[in-house]
Each structure stands twice: as structure tokens, then as C-alpha cells.
Design a protein around this motif. Structure first.
Motif, mmCIF file in Angstrom:
data_model
loop_
_atom_site.group_PDB
_atom_site.id
_atom_site.type_symbol
_atom_site.label_atom_id
_atom_site.label_comp_id
_atom_site.label_asym_id
_atom_site.label_seq_id
_atom_site.Cartn_x
_atom_site.Cartn_y
_atom_site.Cartn_z
ATOM 1 N N PRO A 345 0.845 -1.210 0.000
ATOM 2 C CA PRO A 345 0.000 0.000 0.000
ATOM 3 C C PRO A 345 0.873 1.249 0.000
ATOM 4 O O PRO A 345 2.082 1.186 0.280
ATOM 5 C CB PRO A 345 -0.797 -0.138 1.295
ATOM 6 C CG PRO A 345 0.035 -1.003 2.169
ATOM 7 C CD PRO A 345 0.742 -1.957 1.249
ATOM 8 N N PRO A 346 0.281 2.416 -0.293
ATOM 9 C CA PRO A 346 1.057 3.665 -0.284
ATOM 10 C C PRO A 346 1.738 3.894 1.067
ATOM 11 O O PRO A 346 1.270 3.439 2.112
ATOM 12 C CB PRO A 346 -0.003 4.739 -0.570
ATOM 13 C CG PRO A 346 -1.103 4.007 -1.255
ATOM 14 C CD PRO A 346 -1.116 2.632 -0.688
ATOM 15 N N TRP A 349 0.082 4.600 4.621
ATOM 16 C CA TRP A 349 -1.351 4.330 4.512
ATOM 17 C C TRP A 349 -1.869 3.635 5.759
ATOM 18 O O TRP A 349 -2.920 3.970 6.271
ATOM 19 C CB TRP A 349 -1.602 3.476 3.268
ATOM 20 C CG TRP A 349 -3.043 3.131 3.043
ATOM 21 C CD1 TRP A 349 -4.001 3.905 2.483
ATOM 22 C CD2 TRP A 349 -3.683 1.896 3.383
ATOM 23 N NE1 TRP A 349 -5.199 3.241 2.443
ATOM 24 C CE2 TRP A 349 -5.038 2.003 2.996
ATOM 25 C CE3 TRP A 349 -3.244 0.716 3.983
ATOM 26 C CZ2 TRP A 349 -5.938 0.974 3.182
ATOM 27 C CZ3 TRP A 349 -4.139 -0.310 4.163
ATOM 28 C CH2 TRP A 349 -5.471 -0.175 3.768
ATOM 29 N N THR A 415 -13.127 3.547 -2.134
ATOM 30 C CA THR A 415 -11.785 3.911 -1.670
ATOM 31 C C THR A 415 -11.752 3.902 -0.147
ATOM 32 O O THR A 415 -12.743 4.210 0.516
ATOM 33 C CB THR A 415 -11.365 5.291 -2.187
ATOM 34 O OG1 THR A 415 -12.241 6.295 -1.626
ATOM 35 C CG2 THR A 415 -11.412 5.350 -3.711
ATOM 36 N N THR A 419 -7.420 5.451 -1.266
ATOM 37 C CA THR A 419 -6.851 4.398 -2.095
ATOM 38 C C THR A 419 -7.937 3.424 -2.515
ATOM 39 O O THR A 419 -8.704 2.938 -1.682
ATOM 40 C CB THR A 419 -5.748 3.630 -1.334
ATOM 41 O OG1 THR A 419 -4.730 4.547 -0.932
ATOM 42 C CG2 THR A 419 -5.128 2.552 -2.219
#
Length: 598
Positions: A345-346, A349, A415, A419
């Protein structure tokens, strides 16, 4: 939901058997060793009767020549026979040991693949399959494959090699007698093939009937109390009797038809033996063969028909095993859920996300011909408690199942903290979510273990803190074993409310960013419900919460209430605003809190 099979018809015997054999590929080195040991063992054991025939000739020739028997020569031959049989038996035992390793290794991998497959299947697959039917495939069918392979592979391999070796020895003694022995083979093969073809369908029916009976039994005993309350015991027993009788008939037909192979082969073998004995005696009288050669050939004729009989007797086991393998392959071939992404994941996050959820023009339906959710958009901001209400079938639980990615969207996107959930692995997504369902699930372990299931690395102090916050500690302290009390099967030693409290404590311990409560307080008493609402209010701080509820008293303080009908949000707002609007929510409110209708 429907409980039909995955495949409409079973695969044929040939492709299924080949697929089952190919699964032994990783064990090919041991399999090659098994074949080599089997060849050497069979050759040695096949050479034994020839040596015994030589010993008979030594004695018989001495008798005809009226001279003393050379017992030293006879002793030498008998010692050779003993050595050959001992060596062949030892190699045969070693071959069986290695084959056992090959078979069990193959079945172990099959079980592991089935386990991985079950974890990769979408939720809709389990909606279509009765649990008893699924359990039958995972347990009974795999066990039957294991037993069938174990009992047939060794004997089939040895039998085929024995036929080849014995045939070679018979031809070397007398091509004429060998030709007589071979005449019975085509007849035996034709009869065996006809019987096997008929029995294959019966074995498939037998295992399908077994799955249906298991599904009925599992379903009945899971709801045993309701069956008795509603007086449906007679109906359940009648259905069981029908399914049991159906299984009896299918099993009887399968075993009877396949059981015809053995007596048929024995009859043909006995006729063949009589003909060989007569012709062999005539040739001994004419001096074309010695008595020892006829004796050896008679033994070979028995050894020639015996492996064919063994193959026939193993046919029913092999048919049953392949029929079970087909059902396992149907499970392994079922369509899997959309693969999860493997990218992380980013950055930040997990740590920085506060649980903002956005639905953007979401569309979803279980059946393409019956749209459920068509164009749904909403925003659940961090720290908000979003309550979802509406009649049964409105799509409330479906909404949160889509957030969990139990089902894939037909359109739009969802989202979490900006995300797209399809850009996250399912493990990362669900690791941020805690969920409590109306139907409690507890495994057979201690209460401590069941709570710690939410976060295995939690400390005892964190576990106790979660238990106190959800008032689990209050009733656990009254139990003789406390947190070490073992939960019985289906939590039978706990009340429904206590089981629900434990599942809520489990979700609290997980410390999720997003909390989903699907009728989580429906099984607790009113006083406990009020206490839980206080605890959940503290837990929901800085977390997004989706609360599905039928009892409007549990969601009065929700920040946002969504009223759903037929997959659409028809109203949204807080409690006071929705009551004042005098719409769908107000009608629900009056139905629960209004006066009695005269």
C-alpha cells in the motif's frame, strides 16, 4: 442458496485417472525407484518356479533311470530357490515402502492445494455449496483417493510386471502352451472392460449421494433445536431415509457390478488351467516336455491368471478412487476470486489512515438479470458512525461486504483513505477492518484464545483491557476457569449474549481503523446493550463505523443514518432530521415505537 454441484457431469475415467497419475510428478524419482525395484523383484520371483522345475527333473530323471538321486544337486537348487525368493521378497517390501511415500506425499499435496483453493474461492461459491457437500469433498473424497491409491498402485504395478515376466517364462518353456494361455486374455479383457464401464457411473452416483447425505445430516444437526421446536423431526427423518436408501442403492449397484469382475476372471482362469494341464500331460507322454517343465508351466499359468484377477479385484477400488478424484478436481477447477494485488500500500497508509470510506457510483448485483445496487455514492468520514437501516433484502449487509471485498463490484469504485480497495491486497485491506456479525463464530479453544484471535500478538494486559471495555470480564470472572474456560463446540456452554460479547471483544482487540457491526448487539439483553453502546462510543473515536441495525434504538446517536430500499439510499441524515422528514425512516420509527394499532 442453491446447493448444486460445480460440474454438470463427471469427467470420463481415462482423463481423470491420467490427471491423478500426473499429480505424482514431484515424486517421480521415488516413483522410478519403485518401478526398478518392482521389475527386479518380479523377475526374481518369476524365476523361482523354473528352478523348482529343475529340482523336480533331477528327482524324476533319477527315478526313471533307476539310479540314486543326487541330493547335493537338489540341495543346491533348493538353496538357489530360497535365495531368489528371499531377495525378491525384500525388494518387494522396499518397493512397497517407497510407493507408500509416493502416494501419501501426493495426497498431502492434494490436501494442501484444496486448502489453498478454499481460501482463493469467492464467497459466492460457498453460498452455492451446502457445507456438508463441501466437507465431503475435502474429507471423505480425499481419504478415499488416498486409500484407493494405496491399495491399488502397488498391486497393479506388480501385477502388470508379473504378467510380462511370467509370459516370457512360459514362451521359453513351450510356445504352444503359452498360446493356449493367451487365448483367455482377450476374453477376460473384454468382459472386464464391459463391467468397468458399467460400474464407473455407479461409483460416481455413490459419491454424489454420499455428499448429499452428508449435507443433509450437517444441516439437520446444526439446527437440531429448531427442527424439534417446529415439529419437523418426522420430515427430517423421512428425508434422511430417502437419501440413505438412495445411497444404499447406488453403493449396492456399484459394488455388485464391480464385484462381478473377480468371479468372472477366476472362472476363465480355472478353465485355462484345466486345458493347460491336459495338453501339458499329453506332451510329457510324447516326450516333448519334461515333468519339471510342465510343473513350472502349471505354476506360471496360475501366476499368469492371478495378477489378472488381482487387477480385476482392484478395479472397483480404482473406480471408486477416480470417482472421488473427479469431485476433488471439480473443486480445484472452480473459478477463483479476482487475484489480489501484490504491491504494498502507499507509504504511511496503514499508520496515518483514519478510515475514510467513499462509494463512487457503485453498481453490484448477485444476478446480472436482477440489479441490486445501481448507482450508489456516499462518503463516510473518519470518526463518523454510519448506521444503515432498511427492510430485509434492501442491501445493507451487501454494502459492507463490498467494503470487505467479499464480492467484486460491477461498476464504480470504493476507496479507503483515498486508495482504491482493488489496488490493495485483501490482507492489507482487511487488516484495517474489524467486523462483528450477528451470527457468532467461536472455535473450540479457551475464551482467552478466542479473544486473542483478533490480534495474536496482543499482550495479556491489552486482552484484559478489551475484555473490560466490552464487559466480557464481568461474566468471565464468575466462571471456575476464568479466561481459560474452554469453549465447547458451537459455544454450547455460553449464552448467546456471552458469545456475542466475546466476538465484540475480539474486534476491539484488533484495534481497527474501520469497524463494521452487523446487528452486533441483537443477542444481548437491554442492560448489556446500553453498556455496549457506551463502550462502542469510546471505541469509535477517530474511527469510521458502519452499523447495520434493525432496532433503531441502537443507532439514535449515529452521525449519519442511511435508509436503504432495494439497493438504493432513499434517505440520509441524523435521527432528528429523518424523523422530522416523515419519510421511510419515520415509518420504520413509528413501527417500532408507535402505539398499538386498533
Amino acid at each position: 442458496m442453491g446447493g448444486g454441484m460445480v460440474a454438470q457431469k463427471a469427467m470420463s475415467f481415462g482423463p481423470s485417472a491420467k490427471r491423478l497419475v500426473r499429480r505424482m510428478g514431484p515424486e517421480r524419482h521415488r516413483a522410478i525407484a519403485v518401478v526398478v525395484l518392482a521389475v527386479v523383484s518380479v523377475v526374481l520371483l518369476a524365476y523361482g518356479p523354473r528352478l523348482l522345475g529343475h529340482a523336480t527333473d533331477l528327482v524324476f530323471d533319477a527315478f526313471l533311470a533307476r539310479r540314486p538321486v543326487d541330493f547335493d544337486a537338489v540341495r543346491t537348487v533348493l538353496l538357489q530357490v530360497l535365495g531368489v525368493y528371499v531377495a525378491g521378497s525384500v525388494l518387494s517390501w522396499l518397493q512397497g515402502y517407497l510407493l507408500n511415500d509416493v502416494v501419501q506425499g501426493t495426497v498431502r499435496r492434494m490436501r494442501a492445494e484444496v486448502e489453498d483453493k478454499l481460501n482463493a474461492l469467492p464467497l459466492e461459491y460457498f453460498d452455492r455449496q451446502p457445507r456438508g457437500e463441501l466437507m465431503s469433498r475435502v474429507t471423505n473424497d480425499i481419504d478415499n483417493v488416498s486409500q484407493s491409491l494405496q491399495q491399488t498402485m502397488s498391486q497393479l504395478l506388480t501385477s502388470v510386471l508379473t504378467v510380462v515376466a511370467v509370459l516370457a517364462m512360459m514362451v521359453s518353456i513351450s510356445p504352444l502352451l503359452a498360446l493356449i494361455a493367451l487365448v483367455s486374455v482377450p476374453l477376460a479383457m473384454l468382459l472386464t472392460q464391459a463391467i468397468m464401464k458399467r460400474s464407473q457411473g455407479q461409483f460416481v452416483a455413490q459419491w454424489r449421494r454420499t455428499g448429499r447425505l452428508n449435507a443433509h445430516i450437517e444441516e439437520t444437526f446444526s439446527g437440531h433445536s429448531l427442527v424439534n421446536v417446529f415439529g419437523r423431526r418426522a420430515e427430517v427423518e423421512r428425508t434422511f431415509a430417502e437419501e440413505n436408501d438412495g445411497l444404499y442403492l447406488a453403493s449396492f449397484r456399484a459394488q455388485f457390478v464391480s464385484g462381478l469382475i473377480m468371479p468372472t476372471m477366476m472362472f476363465i482362469g480355472n478353465l485355462n488351467y484345466v486345458v493347460i494341464a491336459v495338453v501339458g500331460g499329453i506332451r510329457v507322454a510324447h516326450g516333448s516336455l519334461t515333468l519339471g517343465e510342465v510343473q513350472a508351466f502349471a505354476q506360471y499359468s496360475r501366476q499368469f491368471t492371478q495378477p489378472l484377477t488381482t487387477v480385476a479385484s482392484m478395479a472397483n477400488l480404482l473406480q471408486s478412487g477416480v470417482a472421488s478424484a473427479e469431485r476433488v478436481f471439480e473443486l480445484l477447477d472452480a473459478e477463483e476470486q479476482v487475484p489480489s494485488v501484490t504491491t504494498p500500500p502507499p507509504a504511511g497508509w496503514r499508520e496515518e489512515g483514519r478510515g475514510e470510506v467513499r462509494f463512487e457510483h457503485v453498481a453490484f448485483s448477485y444476478d446480472p438479470d436482477e440489479p441490486l445496487i445501481t448507482d450508489l455514492s456516499l462518503v463516510a468520514r473518519p470518526g463518523q458512525t454510519v448506521a444503515i437501516v432498511g427492510p430485509t433484502g434492501a442491501g445493507k449487509t451487501t454494502l459492507v461486504n463490498l467494503v470487505m471485498r467479499f464480492y467484486e463490484l460491477d461498476g464504480g469504485r470504493i476507496t479507503l483513505d483515498g486508495t482504491d480497495i482493488t489496488a490493495l491486497s485483501r490482507a492489507d485491506l482487511r487488516g484495517r477492518i474489524g467486523m462483528v456479525l450477528q451470527d457468532t463464530w467461536l472455535f473450540q479453544g479457551t475464551i482467552r484464545d478466542n479473544i486473542r484471535y483478533g490480534r495474536p500478538d496482543a499482550t495479556d494486559e491489552e486482552l484484559l483491557e478489551a475484555a473490560r471495555a466490552t464487559f466480557v470480564d464481568r461474566f468471565v470472572r464468575s466462571l471456575p476457569e476464568g479466561y481459560d474456560t474452554v469453549v465447547e463446540e458451537d459455544g454450547a456452554n455460553l449464552s448467546a449474549g456471552e458469545r456475542q460479547l466475546i466476538t465484540i471483544a475480539r474486534a476491539f482487540l484488533a484495534d481497527p481503523s474501520l469497524l463494521i457491526l452487523d446487528e452486533a448487539t441483537s443477542s444481548v439483553d437491554t442492560r448489556t446493550e446500553l453498556l455496549l453502546q457506551q463502550a462502542m462510543a469510546a471505541l469509535r473515536t477517530d474511527r469510521t463505523s458502519f452499523v447495520i441495525a434493525h432496532r433503531l434504538s441502537t443507532i439514535r446517536d449515529a452521525d449519519l443514518i442511511l435508509v436503504m430500499e432495494a439497493g438504493r439510499i432513499v434517505e440520509q441524515g441524523d435521527h432528528a432530521a429523518l424523523v422530522a422528514a416523515d419519510g421511510a425512516y419515520a415509518r420504520l420509527h413509528r413501527s417500532q415505537f408507535g402505539g398499538a394499532v386498533e
